[in-house]
Enzyme design. Structure first.
Site, short mmCIF file in Angstrom:
data_model
loop_
_atom_site.label_atom_id
_atom_site.label_comp_id
_atom_site.label_asym_id
_atom_site.label_seq_id
_atom_site.Cartn_x
_atom_site.Cartn_y
_atom_site.Cartn_z
N GLY A 140 0.81 -1.22 0.00
CA GLY A 140 0.00 0.00 0.00
C GLY A 140 0.84 1.26 0.00
N HIS A 160 4.47 1.73 -7.91
CA HIS A 160 3.44 0.68 -7.87
C HIS A 160 2.53 0.77 -9.10
CE1 HIS A 160 4.08 1.43 -3.38
NE2 HIS A 160 4.39 0.16 -3.50
N SER A 197 9.57 5.58 -3.21
CA SER A 197 9.40 4.61 -2.13
C SER A 197 8.35 5.12 -1.17
CB SER A 197 10.72 4.41 -1.39
OG SER A 197 10.49 3.74 -0.15
P1 AMP Z 1 6.15 -2.32 -1.43
O1 AMP Z 1 4.78 -1.75 -1.35
O2 AMP Z 1 7.23 -1.39 -1.02
O3 AMP Z 1 6.26 -3.69 -0.79
O4 AMP Z 1 6.43 -2.57 -2.97
C1 AMP Z 1 5.53 -3.34 -3.75
C2 AMP Z 1 6.14 -3.58 -5.11
O5 AMP Z 1 6.40 -2.33 -5.74
C3 AMP Z 1 7.49 -4.31 -5.03
O6 AMP Z 1 7.56 -5.27 -6.08
C4 AMP Z 1 8.47 -3.20 -5.22
O7 AMP Z 1 9.70 -3.62 -5.79
C5 AMP Z 1 7.73 -2.30 -6.18
N1 AMP Z 1 8.26 -0.93 -6.14
C6 AMP Z 1 8.43 -0.16 -5.05
N2 AMP Z 1 9.00 1.02 -5.39
C7 AMP Z 1 9.19 0.97 -6.72
C8 AMP Z 1 9.74 1.89 -7.69
N3 AMP Z 1 10.23 3.08 -7.32
N4 AMP Z 1 9.77 1.51 -8.98
C9 AMP Z 1 9.28 0.29 -9.35
N5 AMP Z 1 8.75 -0.61 -8.51
C10 AMP Z 1 8.70 -0.28 -7.22
#
Ligand code: AMP
Length: 278
Positions: free
Chosen positions: A31, A37, A185
């Site tokens: 989320g 995302h 992020s």
């Molecule tokens: P998270 O919500 O941080 O667990 O991330 C969920 C998914 O989004 C994971 O596969 C991450 O690698 C991807 N993700 C997070 N930040 C980025 C970004 N800046 N660029 C591409 N994918 C991302």
């Protein structure tokens, strides 16, 4: 857009899609959705008929001194973003429906998890593998999309899918960045203005590695030393810096194109990660 909160309903929904001949793409997230995302959602949509996004801040992948309690939760905005992006279903479970109180089975990856984030965050990748395996069994996707932002995580998930014969394809989508290079992020929201400035040190350090490859340097140790120095001078506290083989994630001594440079560092209390394929 369907909002589904139980694993049984999610499985039922996905089976129904399959029965009508549609392919399902899954984007697992915690989320607090941002452009990174959303790009994964777009990638899933190009490969599948319907896209499922899971929104679940998975407690088992956080260490005892990490930010589980204060991890940003923005469910209403996330649902609106998913709806706008054409997502067919969001899986939004509570921890209690994901984990039985006496749950005693988990997935442990023992080859790629030892270094880098795995070394700094003991147990993290066991939590990730277990929840992702569960999400695969719950959402029954044909394709699952992960971000290169978490390079080691994507490599470990690919390994899990291979070794446990999950009947799906893992797709890794590129890192989405702010204009100045900072990788997007959910944790960037923790940063003060000064810390965000420091955070630019990560992508700049990776730039040093790319420049070194471009000029034909071969001493990976020397390049890592320069990257580390750059991070420190930017005001960051280094967690790790490395140049590794893209498949094994083992550090290399001879620098070459096609390897991966990986960095993790703290800006104040916030741990940031980034990487680039050289
Ligand atoms: P998270 O919500 O941080 O667990 O991330 C969920 C998914 O989004 C994971 O596969 C991450 O690698 C991807 N993700 C997070 N930040 C980025 C970004 N800046 N660029 C591409 N994918 C991302």
């Amino acid at each position: 857009m369907e909002v589904i909160i139980t694993p049984e309903e999610m499985q039922g929904w996905s089976r129904q899609q399959h029965r009508t001949g549609l392919t399902v793409g899954l984007v697992p997230t915690m989320g607090c959705l941002h452009e990174g995302h959303l790009s994964l959602i777009d990638t899933a949509a190009t490969r599948c008929d319907v896209v499922v996004v899971s929104l679940f801040v998975n407690p088992t992948q956080f260490g005892p001194n990490e930010d589980f309690a204060k991890y940003p939760r923005t469910v209403e905005e996330d649902l609106a973003r998913c709806r706008e992006r054409g997502v067919a279903a969001v899986f939004l479970p509570q921890a209690a429906v994901m984990y039985a109180g006496d749950a005693s089975v988990s997935v442990v990856e023992e080859g790629l998890s030892g270094r880098w984030c795995g070394a700094s965050r003991p147990g993290h990748f066991n939590g990730v593998c277990t929840v992702v395996a569960k999400l695969f069994n719950i959402a029954l996707p044909d394709v699952a999309v992960f971000g290169q932002k978490d390079y080691q995580q994507a490599a470990i998930i690919k390994r899990m899918v291979r070794d446990l014969n999950f009947p799906l394809e893992v797709v890794v989508a590129p890192i989405i960045r702010d204009d100045d290079g900072l990788a997007k992020s959910s944790r960037n929201g923790y940063l003060s203005v000064a810390e965000r400035e420091m955070g630019l040190g990560l992508s700049r350090a990776l730039g040093l590695a790319r420049a070194a490859v471009a000029t034909g340097e071969s001493d990976a140790g020397e390049v890592v030393r320069r990257m580390r120095q750059h991070l420190t001078e930017a005001g960051l506290r280094v967690d790790y810096v490395g140049i590794a083989d893209v498949e094994t994630l083992e550090p290399v001594s001879v620098l070459a194109a096609g390897q991966v440079a990986l960095v993790a560092a703290y800006a104040g209390k916030t741990r940031l990660i980034d990487n680039t394929i050289l």
